[in-house]
Design a protein around this motif. Structure first.
Motif, PDB file in Angstrom:
ATOM      1  N   ARG A  31      -3.182  -8.857   3.248  1.00 34.96           N
ATOM      2  CA  ARG A  31      -4.121  -8.526   2.192  1.00 34.96           C
ATOM      3  C   ARG A  31      -3.319  -8.411   0.894  1.00 34.96           C
ATOM      4  O   ARG A  31      -2.121  -8.168   0.898  1.00 34.96           O
ATOM      5  CB  ARG A  31      -4.812  -7.191   2.499  1.00 34.96           C
ATOM      6  N   ILE A  64      -1.627  -6.808  -1.507  1.00 32.35           N
ATOM      7  CA  ILE A  64      -1.074  -5.479  -1.782  1.00 32.35           C
ATOM      8  C   ILE A  64       0.231  -5.677  -2.540  1.00 32.35           C
ATOM      9  O   ILE A  64       1.040  -6.525  -2.160  1.00 32.35           O
ATOM     10  CB  ILE A  64      -0.803  -4.714  -0.476  1.00 32.35           C
ATOM     11  N   LEU A  71       4.294  -1.240  -3.030  1.00 31.89           N
ATOM     12  CA  LEU A  71       3.359  -0.429  -2.262  1.00 31.89           C
ATOM     13  C   LEU A  71       3.404  -0.777  -0.788  1.00 31.89           C
ATOM     14  O   LEU A  71       3.340   0.097   0.082  1.00 31.89           O
ATOM     15  CB  LEU A  71       1.929  -0.658  -2.783  1.00 31.89           C
ATOM     16  N   VAL A 107      -3.219  -3.879   7.176  1.00 36.38           N
ATOM     17  CA  VAL A 107      -2.579  -4.683   6.130  1.00 36.38           C
ATOM     18  C   VAL A 107      -2.762  -6.186   6.262  1.00 36.38           C
ATOM     19  O   VAL A 107      -2.651  -6.902   5.277  1.00 36.38           O
ATOM     20  CB  VAL A 107      -1.053  -4.383   6.013  1.00 36.38           C
ATOM     21  N   LEU A 158      -5.920  -4.918  -3.841  1.00 37.28           N
ATOM     22  CA  LEU A 158      -5.243  -3.617  -3.876  1.00 37.28           C
ATOM     23  C   LEU A 158      -4.078  -3.598  -4.860  1.00 37.28           C
ATOM     24  O   LEU A 158      -2.920  -3.694  -4.461  1.00 37.28           O
ATOM     25  CB  LEU A 158      -4.716  -3.276  -2.488  1.00 37.28           C
ATOM     26  N   PHE A 159      -4.368  -3.508  -6.106  1.00 42.23           N
ATOM     27  CA  PHE A 159      -3.300  -3.244  -7.082  1.00 42.23           C
ATOM     28  C   PHE A 159      -2.159  -4.243  -7.042  1.00 42.23           C
ATOM     29  O   PHE A 159      -1.003  -3.881  -6.862  1.00 42.23           O
ATOM     30  CB  PHE A 159      -2.726  -1.844  -6.864  1.00 42.23           C
TER      31      PHE A 159
END
Lengths: 211, 211
Positions: free
Chosen positions: B147, B149, B153, B196, B208-209
């Motif tokens: 994903r 990310i 992180l 994940v 996600l960021f």
DNA sequence: CCTACCGATCGGTAGG
DNA sequence: CCTACCGATCGGTAGG
């Protein structure tokens, strides 16, 4: 019965506990002297032994009565539960808020593990166990939305996922933390939720020890 | 250059470090006296100060030279990477094996956090940083399966997920651990992976960021 | 006779 | 790297 003024002896005992708690959090157990405790509490060197038989007895009282679960459990019960996702996000938000307010709440567990090799942990669990019912019930209410994971394991991973955020936070030097941005908590929550909620199909959806 | 016999001073220094390491792990820093260290190391009270300027200098040496990353990084590089899932399962397996062999490896981090408030952590990160390249490369090779990310992180959550297993392990009294069965590690790994890896569609798949 | 505490000091050990 | 110590402080206790 509640909010009655403390009897004199109880007030003194509470001051000793407050002083010891703050000093232990700053310096650890062996790093804190009885002299420092009595000084901060405003009692005399001899006087403290009318309330606690030894320095270790003071630690045990701090450990059992100031442990994070005392702040955390009520907080987890207060969160109004909509969907599971909303609940977990909101609970995580509050937990982090509470622990940031009281930066050192995790230290209490570390001190117990490092300086006492966890000798008082069984006592703690006996105290906590009866207070867990409402949370177990809440978990049961949402169990249909989750992948098949045994409840004790689920509770453990939830607690663990939260620790994982907090301990990596404590371990990072400021320079590294800057790389993370400030949405790190949401990312942790999202990954955890994605990991435990049933996605319908696909890989990884195998049965996880529903013993 | 390697395996040459240690010069006399180096051998003494190593004995002091070994003695200090084992005592710190058993009793914490402030719980361990210089007297205990010199006795276990077989040197005299004064002699130790020919090798280390102070008790804290001994801690710094232990912290930087016996830190878990010294055992963990080589181990993570050795794992032969098939699919991402295989890699993470296998890496987790090995990490837990290594830390069970050396039960107290996590204590070193706790002591640093509790008794020094993390004062030496920036130094540690400076040492570690250059050794992280191979792992970053490995992460890049699999980034398509994950994903979205942000890499820092992702690294943090991986480290954190592993801590979460280990710290909940350390925190449980034996009676509670018995409820878990012995597949707990696999469950942790599976939940993390499920959290994940890209699942294709559905809820939680938001960005996600990726800053 | 109780409780909560005092000023002073015990025998040993801390880091240096 | 040793023997012999230092100033101070440790956790705990005395009589009143």
């Amino acid at each position: 019965m509640v909010d009655e003024p403390l009897r004199k002896g109880e007030a003194t005992q509470a001051r000793i506990l407050d002083a010891a708690y703050s000093l232990f959090m700053e310096q650890g157990y062996h790093g804190t002297s009885m002299r420092q405790i009595v000084e901060r509490a405003g009692v005399t060197t001899g006087g403290v032994y009318n309330h606690f038989a030894s320095k270790e007895e003071i630690w045990v009282a701090v450990f059992l009565e100031r442990h994070p679960y005392r702040a955390i459990l009520p907080l987890l019960r207060e969160v109004d539960s909509g969907t599971l996702e909303e609940y977990v996000h909101s609970a995580a938000q509050r937990l982090v808020g509470e622990l940031n307010k009281q930066q050192d709440l995790l230290h209490i567990m570390f001190i117990e593990l490092v300086e006492f090799n966890g000798a008082h942990i069984p006592q703690l669990f006996e105290r906590i166990a009866p207070e867990l019912r409402p949370l177990v019930d809440l978990l049961d209410a949402h169990v249909g939305e989750l992948r098949p994971i045994a409840p004790p394991l689920l509770a453990r991973t939830f607690l663990g996922f939260f620790f994982s955020y907090y301990i990596t936070e404590a371990m990072m030097p400021p320079a590294v933390r800057a790389l993370m941005g400030d949405g790190a908590l949401d990312a942790f929550v999202d990954i955890y939720l994605h990991g435990v909620v049933a996605g319908g199909e696909g890989r990884g959806a195998k049965d996880l020890f529903t013993t």
